[in-house]
Design an enzyme around this catalytic site. Structure first.
Site, PDB file in Angstrom:
ATOM      1  N   ASN A   1      -4.993  12.824   0.173  1.00  0.00           N
ATOM      2  CA  ASN A   1      -4.197  11.969   1.073  1.00  0.00           C
ATOM      3  C   ASN A   1      -5.171  11.237   1.998  1.00  0.00           C
ATOM      4  O   ASN A   1      -6.383  11.468   1.958  1.00  0.00           O
ATOM      5  CB  ASN A   1      -3.188  12.818   1.854  1.00  0.00           C
ATOM      6  CG  ASN A   1      -2.138  11.957   2.538  1.00  0.00           C
ATOM      7  OD1 ASN A   1      -1.536  11.095   1.908  1.00  0.00           O
ATOM      8  ND2 ASN A   1      -1.925  12.155   3.826  1.00  0.00           N
TER       9      ASN A   1
ATOM     10  N   ALA B   1       1.245   5.178  -2.057  1.00  0.00           N
ATOM     11  CA  ALA B   1       1.243   5.532  -3.481  1.00  0.00           C
ATOM     12  C   ALA B   1       2.422   4.959  -4.271  1.00  0.00           C
ATOM     13  O   ALA B   1       2.242   4.313  -5.311  1.00  0.00           O
ATOM     14  CB  ALA B   1       1.204   7.055  -3.600  1.00  0.00           C
TER      15      ALA B   1
ATOM     16  N   ARG C   1       0.861  -1.180   0.000  1.00  0.00           N
ATOM     17  CA  ARG C   1       0.000   0.000   0.000  1.00  0.00           C
ATOM     18  C   ARG C   1       0.898   1.231   0.000  1.00  0.00           C
ATOM     19  O   ARG C   1       2.118   1.122   0.121  1.00  0.00           O
ATOM     20  CB  ARG C   1      -0.953  -0.021   1.210  1.00  0.00           C
ATOM     21  CG  ARG C   1      -0.302  -0.616   2.428  1.00  0.00           C
ATOM     22  CD  ARG C   1      -0.569   0.073   3.677  1.00  0.00           C
ATOM     23  NE  ARG C   1      -0.378   1.490   3.593  1.00  0.00           N
ATOM     24  CZ  ARG C   1       0.783   2.110   3.738  1.00  0.00           C
ATOM     25  NH1 ARG C   1       1.892   1.447   3.931  1.00  0.00           N
ATOM     26  NH2 ARG C   1       0.856   3.423   3.677  1.00  0.00           N
TER      27      ARG C   1
ATOM     28  N   ASP D   1      -1.455  10.812  -2.200  1.00  0.00           N
ATOM     29  CA  ASP D   1      -1.774   9.731  -3.145  1.00  0.00           C
ATOM     30  C   ASP D   1      -2.019  10.282  -4.539  1.00  0.00           C
ATOM     31  O   ASP D   1      -1.871   9.576  -5.535  1.00  0.00           O
ATOM     32  CB  ASP D   1      -2.988   8.950  -2.655  1.00  0.00           C
ATOM     33  CG  ASP D   1      -2.668   8.291  -1.322  1.00  0.00           C
ATOM     34  OD1 ASP D   1      -2.808   8.974  -0.283  1.00  0.00           O
ATOM     35  OD2 ASP D   1      -2.227   7.132  -1.324  1.00  0.00           O
TER      36      ASP D   1
ATOM     37  N   ARG E   1      -7.376  -0.181  -6.943  1.00  0.00           N
ATOM     38  CA  ARG E   1      -7.523   0.953  -6.021  1.00  0.00           C
ATOM     39  C   ARG E   1      -7.590   2.236  -6.852  1.00  0.00           C
ATOM     40  O   ARG E   1      -6.734   2.463  -7.709  1.00  0.00           O
ATOM     41  CB  ARG E   1      -6.351   1.009  -5.034  1.00  0.00           C
ATOM     42  CG  ARG E   1      -6.294  -0.251  -4.157  1.00  0.00           C
ATOM     43  CD  ARG E   1      -5.502  -0.045  -2.893  1.00  0.00           C
ATOM     44  NE  ARG E   1      -6.108   0.934  -2.008  1.00  0.00           N
ATOM     45  CZ  ARG E   1      -5.475   1.455  -0.961  1.00  0.00           C
ATOM     46  NH1 ARG E   1      -4.241   1.100  -0.685  1.00  0.00           N
ATOM     47  NH2 ARG E   1      -6.087   2.342  -0.192  1.00  0.00           N
TER      48      ARG E   1
HETATM   49  O1  MRU Z   1      -4.623   3.356   1.885  1.00  0.00           O
HETATM   50  P1  MRU Z   1      -3.134   3.405   1.876  1.00  0.00           P
HETATM   51  O2  MRU Z   1      -2.472   2.836   3.082  1.00  0.00           O
HETATM   52  O3  MRU Z   1      -2.526   2.917   0.588  1.00  0.00           O
HETATM   53  O4  MRU Z   1      -2.939   4.954   1.968  1.00  0.00           O
HETATM   54  C1  MRU Z   1      -2.079   5.648   1.259  1.00  0.00           C
HETATM   55  C2  MRU Z   1      -1.112   6.229   2.137  1.00  0.00           C
HETATM   56  O5  MRU Z   1      -0.173   5.553   2.505  1.00  0.00           O
HETATM   57  C3  MRU Z   1      -1.303   7.578   2.634  1.00  0.00           C
HETATM   58  O6  MRU Z   1      -2.383   8.260   2.175  1.00  0.00           O
HETATM   59  C4  MRU Z   1      -0.007   8.329   2.560  1.00  0.00           C
HETATM   60  O7  MRU Z   1      -0.093   9.352   3.465  1.00  0.00           O
HETATM   61  C5  MRU Z   1       0.317   8.869   1.193  1.00  0.00           C
HETATM   62  S1  MRU Z   1       0.866   7.688   0.088  1.00  0.00           S
HETATM   63  C6  MRU Z   1       2.521   7.623   0.428  1.00  0.00           C
END
Ligand code: MRU
Length: 375
Positions: free
Chosen positions: A266, A56, A54, A256, A102
Site C-alpha cells: 500500500n 488500485a 489513481r 494496491d 504504473r
Molecule cells: O499512488 P496512488 O494514489 O495510485 O496510490 C494508491 C492508493 O490510492 C493507495 O495506496 C491506497 O491506499 C490503496 S489503492 C485503493
C-alpha cells in the site's frame, strides 16, 4: 458518491459519444472539479501515469476502458481493412504501453489481461470492439459492487467498537486515499466508514496527509467532507502519537496489491502505521476487492515497488488566485528518492475486508473465501 449533491462515478462512457471516456481529473482536487475527456490509448496511458486517475480499482477500470479505446484504434480505418493478425499486434502493443504506466497496483495488469483474453475469443474487429466495451463496463460495475460489499462487511467491525464506546465517536485512522476516488465508487477502506455514517453510527476519521502527492489531505479529506463525515487531517508522522494517547480505535487502509498469503503493498508509510498499531494493540484492517490480490505470489518482497520522480518530493503544489502553483520545498541540489509503496507483512494485519467477507491475512483463510484460486 455525491459531489455537491450530484451522483458521480470516477469514470464513465460519454453519454452521447461512445468513442469518448470521461473521468474526474484528480490533479485539481480539492480546488476544482474537472472532468477530462479521453479518446485515445495514449491519452489514457498519460492519465494513469500522471495520476489524473489513481488508486488500485480506478487504475484497473481505466485500463479496461483504455483497452476498449485500443480496440477502436486497432480497428479498420475508413480507408481500408486490417488483418486479424495486425489487429492483435496493435492490441498487444497498446496493452504493453498501458501496463508500463504504473507497476504496483495489480488491477492494471489484471484488467488488461481480462480484456485480451476476452477479445481473443471474438472473430471480427467489430465483435472485438463490442466485447471490449462490454468488458470495460463490467470491470467498472464489478469494482463498484465489490466496494459496496466491502462496506457492508466492514461496517460490522465499526459497529462492534461503537457498541463498546457507547455513543462516543469511533476514531478510524486511514492512510492515502482508498475512498471512492480510488475506485469507481464507494472505495475500499472508506466504504465501511460511509456505511457506518449512513447508519447513524458516530465516526471520525484521522486522515494522514500522505506526502508527497498528499492524497490524504487533498482527496480523502475532500470526499469525506462531501459526504459529511467528520474528519481531521494529520501530518504523516502523527499517527503513532495519537495511538499512544488512545485516540485511535481502528486503522483501515486500502491495498494496491496483496499476495495470496496476505502480505499487503500500500502507499508508502502504511508499514509504519501497522507497526505502531501493533505496539498499541489497535486493530489494523486492510480493505480490498479481489481484483487487488496477486494470486501468483506469496511473499510481499516480490511486489514491484514504484519509484516516482524526485521532483514530487522536492516540490509542492497549491491553489492561489484561481490557479495551481508549484513551489520548491527542498534544496535543489539535494538528491531525493521517492518510493511510492511499502509492504506490510501479514503478521501485522488483523484482517482483510473483501467483497466476500472478512478473513485473516493468511493463505488458508484467504482461500476459504476465494476457493477458485486454491490450485
Ligand atoms: O499512488 P496512488 O494514489 O495510485 O496510490 C494508491 C492508493 O490510492 C493507495 O495506496 C491506497 O491506499 C490503496 S489503492 C485503493
Amino acid at each position: 458518491m455525491k459531489v455537491n449533491g450530484q451522483h458521480f462515478r470516477t469514470i464513465w462512457l460519454h453519454p452521447t459519444n461512445e468513442r469518448v471516456v470521461q473521468l474526474i481529473d484528480q490533479r485539481f482536487l480539492p480546488h476544482r472539479f474537472v472532468v477530462e475527456e479521453v479518446s485515445t490509448v495514449e491519452q489514457m496511458a498519460d492519465a494513469i501515469r500522471q495520476m489524473h486517475v489513481r488508486g488500485a480499482g480506478l487504475i484497473g477500470a481505466s485500463a479496461g476502458y483504455g483497452m476498449y479505446l485500443a480496440a477502436i484504434e486497432a480497428g479498420p480505418s475508413r480507408t481500408g481493412s486490417i488483418s486479424a493478425k495486425e489487429f492483435d499486434a496493435r492490441l498487444t502493443e497498446a496493452a504493453e504501453r498501458l501496463k508500463a504506466t504504473r507497476p504496483t497496483a495489480v488491477n492494471l495488469a489484471w484488467a488488461i489481461e481480462r480484456q485480451l483474453t476476452g477479445m481473443a475469443k471474438a472473430k471480427t474487429a467489430r465483435e472485438k470492439i463490442e466485447l471490449a466495451l462490454r468488458t470495460a463496463r463490467e470491470i467498472a460495475t464489478e469494482d463498484e459492487e465489490n466496494c459496496r460489499m466491502i462496506g457492508q462487511h466492514g461496517v460490522n467491525l465499526i459497529e462492534e467498537i461503537a457498541r463498546v464506546k457507547n455513543g462516543k465517536p469511533v476514531n478510524i485512522l486511514t492512510h492515502c486515499n482508498a475512498g471512492w476516488l480510488a475506485f469507481v465508487d464507494y472505495g475500499s477502506a472508506l466504504a465501511p466508514v460511509y456505511a457506518a455514517h449512513d447508519r447513524g453510527l458516530p465516526v471520525h476519521v484521522w486522515v494522514d496527509e500522505t506526502r508527497p502527492r498528499s492524497q490524504g489531505s487533498k482527496l480523502t479529506a475532500w470526499e469525506l467532507g462531501q459526504h459529511g463525515v467528520p474528519h481531521t487531517i494529520i501530518a504523516d508522522g502523527a499517527g503513532g502519537h495519537l495511538m499512544q494517547r488512545g485516540a485511535v480505535d481502528l486503522v483501515m487502509v486500502g491495498s494496491d496489491r496483496t499476495t495470496r498469503a496476505g502480505d499487503v503493498a500500500n502507499k508508502i508509510g502504511t508499514y509504519l502505521k501497522a507497526l505502531a498499531a501493533k505496539d498499541n494493540k489497535i486493530p489494523f484492517y486492510v480493505a480490498l476487492p479481489s481484483s487487488s490480490f496477486d494470486w501468483a505470489i506469496r511473499d510481499g518482497s516480490e511486489i514491484p515497488i514504484e519509484e516516482r520522480g524526485a521532483e514530487e518530493l522536492k516540490r509542492a503544489d497549491g491553489w492561489r488566485n484561481g490557479r495551481m502553483w508549484e513551489v520548491s520545498v527542498a534544496p535543489e541540489s539535494s538528491p531525493a528518492v521517492n518510493y511510492g509503496f511499502d509492504v506490510t507483512p501479514r503478521r501485522l494485519v488483523t484482517g482483510l475486508i473483501t467483497e466476500r467477507g472478512v478473513c485473516k491475512a493468511d493463505e488458508k483463510s484467504i482461500l476459504e473465501l476465494f476457493i477458485e484460486h486454491a490450485s
